[in-house]
Design a protein around this motif. Structure first.
Motif, PDB file in Angstrom:
ATOM      1  N   THR A 193     -35.406   3.795  -9.327  1.00  0.00           N
ATOM      2  CA  THR A 193     -34.229   4.332 -10.155  1.00  0.00           C
ATOM      3  C   THR A 193     -33.058   4.453  -9.340  1.00  0.00           C
ATOM      4  O   THR A 193     -31.843   4.162 -10.070  1.00  0.00           O
ATOM      5  CB  THR A 193     -34.658   6.174 -10.289  1.00  0.00           C
ATOM      6  OG1 THR A 193     -35.819   6.134 -11.115  1.00  0.00           O
ATOM      7  CG2 THR A 193     -33.491   6.667 -10.995  1.00  0.00           C
ATOM      8  N   LEU A 194     -33.000   4.566  -8.116  1.00  0.00           N
ATOM      9  CA  LEU A 194     -31.857   4.146  -7.333  1.00  0.00           C
ATOM     10  C   LEU A 194     -31.300   2.985  -7.586  1.00  0.00           C
ATOM     11  O   LEU A 194     -29.890   2.718  -7.791  1.00  0.00           O
ATOM     12  CB  LEU A 194     -32.210   4.275  -5.640  1.00  0.00           C
ATOM     13  CG  LEU A 194     -31.224   3.945  -4.686  1.00  0.00           C
ATOM     14  CD1 LEU A 194     -30.173   4.983  -4.856  1.00  0.00           C
ATOM     15  CD2 LEU A 194     -31.751   3.932  -3.441  1.00  0.00           C
ATOM     16  N   MET A 195     -32.074   1.893  -7.377  1.00  0.00           N
ATOM     17  CA  MET A 195     -31.852   0.432  -7.714  1.00  0.00           C
ATOM     18  C   MET A 195     -30.832   0.263  -9.101  1.00  0.00           C
ATOM     19  O   MET A 195     -30.017  -0.157  -9.315  1.00  0.00           O
ATOM     20  CB  MET A 195     -32.639  -0.658  -7.696  1.00  0.00           C
ATOM     21  CG  MET A 195     -32.887  -1.187  -6.155  1.00  0.00           C
ATOM     22  SD  MET A 195     -33.923  -2.482  -6.225  1.00  0.00           S
ATOM     23  CE  MET A 195     -34.110  -2.703  -4.477  1.00  0.00           C
ATOM     24  N   ASN A 196     -31.682   0.774 -10.092  1.00  0.00           N
ATOM     25  CA  ASN A 196     -31.325   0.994 -11.490  1.00  0.00           C
ATOM     26  C   ASN A 196     -29.731   1.573 -11.701  1.00  0.00           C
ATOM     27  O   ASN A 196     -28.997   1.267 -12.291  1.00  0.00           O
ATOM     28  CB  ASN A 196     -32.261   1.339 -12.467  1.00  0.00           C
ATOM     29  CG  ASN A 196     -33.591   0.824 -12.679  1.00  0.00           C
ATOM     30  OD1 ASN A 196     -33.572  -0.458 -12.442  1.00  0.00           O
ATOM     31  ND2 ASN A 196     -34.640   1.048 -13.122  1.00  0.00           N
ATOM     32  N   CYS A 197     -29.567   2.747 -11.000  1.00  0.00           N
ATOM     33  CA  CYS A 197     -28.518   3.464 -10.771  1.00  0.00           C
ATOM     34  C   CYS A 197     -27.421   2.601 -10.346  1.00  0.00           C
ATOM     35  O   CYS A 197     -26.219   2.549 -10.903  1.00  0.00           O
ATOM     36  CB  CYS A 197     -28.261   4.797 -10.443  1.00  0.00           C
ATOM     37  SG  CYS A 197     -29.260   5.811 -11.226  1.00  0.00           S
ATOM     38  N   ILE A 198     -27.628   1.934  -9.272  1.00  0.00           N
ATOM     39  CA  ILE A 198     -26.606   1.068  -8.558  1.00  0.00           C
ATOM     40  C   ILE A 198     -26.119  -0.277  -9.321  1.00  0.00           C
ATOM     41  O   ILE A 198     -24.994  -0.633  -9.514  1.00  0.00           O
ATOM     42  CB  ILE A 198     -27.277   0.418  -7.254  1.00  0.00           C
ATOM     43  CG1 ILE A 198     -27.274   1.880  -6.204  1.00  0.00           C
ATOM     44  CG2 ILE A 198     -26.305  -0.524  -6.530  1.00  0.00           C
ATOM     45  CD1 ILE A 198     -28.152   1.361  -4.853  1.00  0.00           C
ATOM     46  N   CYS A 199     -27.300  -0.949 -10.126  1.00  0.00           N
ATOM     47  CA  CYS A 199     -26.817  -2.066 -10.953  1.00  0.00           C
ATOM     48  C   CYS A 199     -26.355  -1.845 -12.139  1.00  0.00           C
ATOM     49  O   CYS A 199     -25.840  -2.696 -12.865  1.00  0.00           O
ATOM     50  CB  CYS A 199     -27.797  -3.066 -10.687  1.00  0.00           C
ATOM     51  SG  CYS A 199     -29.245  -2.577 -11.698  1.00  0.00           S
ATOM     52  N   GLY A 200     -26.280  -0.413 -12.574  1.00  0.00           N
ATOM     53  CA  GLY A 200     -25.529   0.112 -13.957  1.00  0.00           C
ATOM     54  C   GLY A 200     -26.617  -0.040 -15.059  1.00  0.00           C
ATOM     55  O   GLY A 200     -26.097   0.357 -15.940  1.00  0.00           O
ATOM     56  N   LEU A 201     -27.672  -0.211 -14.827  1.00  0.00           N
ATOM     57  CA  LEU A 201     -28.816  -0.019 -15.742  1.00  0.00           C
ATOM     58  C   LEU A 201     -28.941   1.305 -16.237  1.00  0.00           C
ATOM     59  O   LEU A 201     -29.162   1.833 -17.541  1.00  0.00           O
ATOM     60  CB  LEU A 201     -29.960  -0.626 -15.559  1.00  0.00           C
ATOM     61  CG  LEU A 201     -31.115  -0.793 -16.434  1.00  0.00           C
ATOM     62  CD1 LEU A 201     -30.658  -1.791 -17.694  1.00  0.00           C
ATOM     63  CD2 LEU A 201     -32.671  -1.233 -15.836  1.00  0.00           C
ATOM     64  N   TYR A 202     -29.018   2.510 -15.400  1.00  0.00           N
ATOM     65  CA  TYR A 202     -28.774   3.652 -15.734  1.00  0.00           C
ATOM     66  C   TYR A 202     -27.475   4.370 -15.341  1.00  0.00           C
ATOM     67  O   TYR A 202     -27.021   3.973 -14.345  1.00  0.00           O
ATOM     68  CB  TYR A 202     -29.900   4.395 -14.780  1.00  0.00           C
ATOM     69  CG  TYR A 202     -31.384   4.339 -15.197  1.00  0.00           C
ATOM     70  CD1 TYR A 202     -31.814   3.659 -16.357  1.00  0.00           C
ATOM     71  CD2 TYR A 202     -32.379   4.502 -14.086  1.00  0.00           C
ATOM     72  CE1 TYR A 202     -33.074   3.297 -16.610  1.00  0.00           C
ATOM     73  CE2 TYR A 202     -33.611   4.155 -14.464  1.00  0.00           C
ATOM     74  CZ  TYR A 202     -34.208   3.762 -15.438  1.00  0.00           C
ATOM     75  OH  TYR A 202     -35.316   3.360 -15.892  1.00  0.00           O
ATOM     76  N   ALA A 219     -25.829  -8.103   2.464  1.00  0.00           N
ATOM     77  CA  ALA A 219     -26.560  -6.845   2.685  1.00  0.00           C
ATOM     78  C   ALA A 219     -27.493  -6.972   1.909  1.00  0.00           C
ATOM     79  O   ALA A 219     -27.401  -7.190   0.576  1.00  0.00           O
ATOM     80  CB  ALA A 219     -25.496  -5.671   2.048  1.00  0.00           C
ATOM     81  N   VAL A 220     -28.838  -6.454   2.508  1.00  0.00           N
ATOM     82  CA  VAL A 220     -30.018  -6.475   1.581  1.00  0.00           C
ATOM     83  C   VAL A 220     -30.459  -5.020   1.435  1.00  0.00           C
ATOM     84  O   VAL A 220     -30.865  -4.391   2.567  1.00  0.00           O
ATOM     85  CB  VAL A 220     -31.148  -7.532   2.389  1.00  0.00           C
ATOM     86  CG1 VAL A 220     -32.473  -7.491   1.879  1.00  0.00           C
ATOM     87  CG2 VAL A 220     -30.511  -8.788   2.678  1.00  0.00           C
ATOM     88  N   LEU A 221     -31.055  -4.800   0.129  1.00  0.00           N
ATOM     89  CA  LEU A 221     -31.710  -3.449   0.105  1.00  0.00           C
ATOM     90  C   LEU A 221     -33.088  -3.862  -0.410  1.00  0.00           C
ATOM     91  O   LEU A 221     -33.402  -4.376  -1.174  1.00  0.00           O
ATOM     92  CB  LEU A 221     -30.867  -2.646  -1.079  1.00  0.00           C
ATOM     93  CG  LEU A 221     -29.738  -1.667  -0.776  1.00  0.00           C
ATOM     94  CD1 LEU A 221     -28.810  -2.191   0.095  1.00  0.00           C
ATOM     95  CD2 LEU A 221     -29.570  -0.966  -1.840  1.00  0.00           C
ATOM     96  N   LEU A 222     -33.902  -3.354   0.571  1.00  0.00           N
ATOM     97  CA  LEU A 222     -35.105  -3.626   0.330  1.00  0.00           C
ATOM     98  C   LEU A 222     -36.266  -2.666  -0.027  1.00  0.00           C
ATOM     99  O   LEU A 222     -36.369  -1.744   0.933  1.00  0.00           O
ATOM    100  CB  LEU A 222     -35.725  -4.458   1.527  1.00  0.00           C
ATOM    101  CG  LEU A 222     -37.283  -4.958   1.640  1.00  0.00           C
ATOM    102  CD1 LEU A 222     -37.518  -6.096   0.466  1.00  0.00           C
ATOM    103  CD2 LEU A 222     -37.454  -5.582   3.100  1.00  0.00           C
ATOM    104  N   ILE A 223     -36.746  -2.524  -1.009  1.00  0.00           N
ATOM    105  CA  ILE A 223     -37.806  -1.626  -1.613  1.00  0.00           C
ATOM    106  C   ILE A 223     -39.118  -2.256  -1.232  1.00  0.00           C
ATOM    107  O   ILE A 223     -39.445  -3.409  -1.727  1.00  0.00           O
ATOM    108  CB  ILE A 223     -37.725  -1.351  -3.003  1.00  0.00           C
ATOM    109  CG1 ILE A 223     -36.388  -0.315  -3.216  1.00  0.00           C
ATOM    110  CG2 ILE A 223     -39.016  -0.358  -3.399  1.00  0.00           C
ATOM    111  CD1 ILE A 223     -36.284   0.152  -4.563  1.00  0.00           C
ATOM    112  N   SER A 224     -40.099  -1.549  -0.336  1.00  0.00           N
ATOM    113  CA  SER A 224     -41.372  -1.934  -0.353  1.00  0.00           C
ATOM    114  C   SER A 224     -42.409  -0.917  -0.004  1.00  0.00           C
ATOM    115  O   SER A 224     -41.989   0.089   0.677  1.00  0.00           O
ATOM    116  CB  SER A 224     -41.485  -3.179   0.662  1.00  0.00           C
ATOM    117  OG  SER A 224     -42.968  -3.836   0.694  1.00  0.00           O
TER     118      SER A 224
END
Lengths: 321, 237
Positions: free
Chosen positions: B45-54, B189-194
């Motif tokens: 959800t964090l990524m989706n908010c950052i990239c504008g999807l949410y 800058a790398v945001l990595l979810i894992s």
């Protein structure tokens, strides 16, 4: 890495364009000679019309992922635009035909908000909107649309001229779709079709791209409607908004294979020819046999003729438009 | 180092569920920020908010200092952000080459130049022999590589990788880790979810731990490893 000019892609492009030029040129010469050699003008006129309709439908369905069950709306509005302008405003036919295309574009813009929908919901709404268009025209004053008798274009009918105009429309439509298939807009449309959210996150302005595709898909059936009105010399709501027009367009496009340029052409040629053959041999069982043939085609070649071939021979995708 | 991406008080609700609750984070150029958390913690959800999807319900997103909150995804993408997805979202009925061309369709370079660049990228990801195949014909691991190549095509200064190692063979996993190291080495800058903490600990400069939409810990790898709140969230003890 090899220099740009000598990459294998360039030789693939050369083969692609050579094939397009040879096959396209041969087809054009064939169609151009139909009236000259006294071949069946009506059959070839409708063959070209269905090739154009199926190819334009392919932009909406194969490239953009929309299945407009009410596709006939564009055809019908184009037919009535030409008929009204010629009959009531005394326009020359050649001047009225571009207005049919414009009417298709205006209708596409009016329908544009439905592009927010997808899948079956879009299809159903599109079908309803086509029904509304038909009702509106049916209920317009008889002095404008001719009421239940429709409009007759009188002495303007000219089968050979309208045949060549239909041929010109088909050539422009196919050239546009051929360009689209290799253009950046075409790639954007296909990406949007496959995954709209992902495409948007890759920087594609999805609503704008969809609108462009939708307008291309709307323009050509509207012009086809206008040319057919000229060819048959009569337009009424029963025939101009007949859902069979959408059904045939969909079947021909799907039979050939959506998403390729050649698919709808081959689909239309195969099915129109089959239709004619069955009609000649079995006039009473024509629709039944055609229906069975269509079901068999969908069952055994679900990706259509061209789609199934390319599925088995993926290396041919580079050469087959 | 300059801040490439920053969120301030980012909040997102789905009905009564608070998926993100005032998340603050920032990542600098050349830094790999690991984002960890159990399922439902709010990472994607964090990524989706950052990239504008949410569209976030509160807070702000800044890319290179510019506020991009609420902008449509295609606008945010043009600010220089690329991403991959937990489940690969390749363009299934397009060739690998065409998949890679999608993010650069509005670039001024010629088609030939872009195709050459795409071929170079596919060669780097060991997918060049399949360049004319449809993306749907690739295996799951290959689709992950394709997504990574597609993300890198426009050379974005910020990349977001959502579970890149999920369901990937260890050999391929090692290959991907090397590519991610190259990205941060190149100043991205790398945001990595894992969920794979070994990979996260190896790759990350800093780590942010999320739980129920909140940041429960933030710091260097060693700080996070021994953080009681993180241990409790992961192990429930």
């Amino acid at each position: 890495m090899m220099p740009v000019s000598s990459r294998p892609q360039d030789s693939a492009d050369r083969i692609y364009f050579t094939l397009v030029a040879l096959i396209g040129g041969a087809l054009m010469i064939y169609f151009a000679l139909v009236p000259v050699f006294g071949l069946n003008v009506a059959f070839h006129f409708y063959l070209m019309l269905w090739i154009t309709m199926a190819s334009a439908f392919n932009v909406s369905s194969g490239f953009s992922g929309y299945l407009p069950f009410g596709y006939v709306a564009f055809y019908g509005i184009g037919a009535f635009t030409t008929a009204i302008l010629v009959k009531k405003a005394a326009f020359p036919v050649f001047l009225a035909l571009p207005f049919s295309g414009v009417a298709g574009l205006v209708l596409a813009l009016l329908f544009a908000p439905t592009l927010r929908l997808s899948g079956i919901y879009f299809g159903i709404v599109s079908l309803a909107l086509a029904g509304i268009c038909r009702l509106v025209i049916t209920n317009m004053p008889e002095e404008i649309t001719g009421g239940s008798f429709g409009l007759q274009l009188g002495s303007r009918a000219h089968p050979v001229q309208s045949f060549y105009v239909m041929m010109a429309v088909m050539v422009v439509a196919l050239a546009t779709i051929l360009w689209l298939s290799r253009s950046r807009l075409g790639k954007a449309l296909r990406a949007t079709r496959d995954d709209a959210d992902a495409a948007e996150m890759m920087g594609i302005n999805v609503p704008r791209v969809r609108l462009y595709g939708w307008m291309i898909a709307a323009f050509f059936p509207a012009v086809c409607g206008g040319v057919e009105a000229w060819y048959t010399n009569v337009v009424d709501t029963e025939t101009a908004f007949n859902t069979l027009i959408t059904a045939k367009t969909v079947i021909y496009a799907v039979a050939g294979g959506l998403g390729t340029v050649t698919g709808p052409i081959i689909g239309a040629v195969a099915m129109v020819w089959l239709d004619e053959l069955i009609w000649r041999q079995f006039p009473l069982l024509n629709l039944l046999i055609l229906g069975v043939a269509t079901v068999a085609l969908v069952l055994f070649l679900p990706r259509g003729i061209v789609g199934s071939i390319l599925r088995r021979k993926p290396q041919w995708r580079r050469y087959v438009p | 180092m300059s801040i490439a991406i920053e969120t301030r008080g980012l909040t997102k609700r789905f009905g009564g569920l608070v998926a993100l609750d005032g998340v603050d984070l920032q990542a600098a150029a050349g830094e790999t920020l690991g984002i960890i958390g159990v399922n439902g913690a709010g990472k994607t959800t964090l990524m989706n908010c950052i990239c504008g999807l949410y569209r976030p319900d509160g807070g702000d997103v800044f890319i290179s200092g510019e506020r991009v909150t609420g902008q449509p995804p295609h606008v945010v993408a043009h600010k220089g952000i690329g991403r991959t997805f937990q489940v690969p979202r390749v363009f299934r009925k397009m060739s690998l080459i065409d998949n890679l061309l999608v993010p650069v369709l509005d670039h001024r370079a010629s088609d030939a130049e872009l195709t050459e660049r795409a071929e170079g990228m596919l060669a780097r990801m060991q997918l060049i022999d399949l360049r004319h195949n449809y993306a749907e014909e690739l295996s799951g691991g290959q689709q992950k590589l394709l997504e990574m190549a597609r993300m890198l095509m426009p050379d974005p200064p910020i990349v977001m990788l959502d579970e890149p190692f999920a369901g990937v063979h260890p050999v391929l996993c090692k290959f991907m880790i090397e590519r991610i190291e190259e990205m941060s080495g190149a100043g991205k800058a790398v945001l990595l979810i894992s969920h794979d903490l070994t990979s996260i600990y190896r790759l990350s400069t800093r780590v942010v731990a999320l739980n129920q939409g909140k940041v429960i810990a933030e710091g260097g790898v060693d700080d996070i490893r021994g953080n009681p709140a993180v241990i409790e969230a992961y192990l429930g003890t």
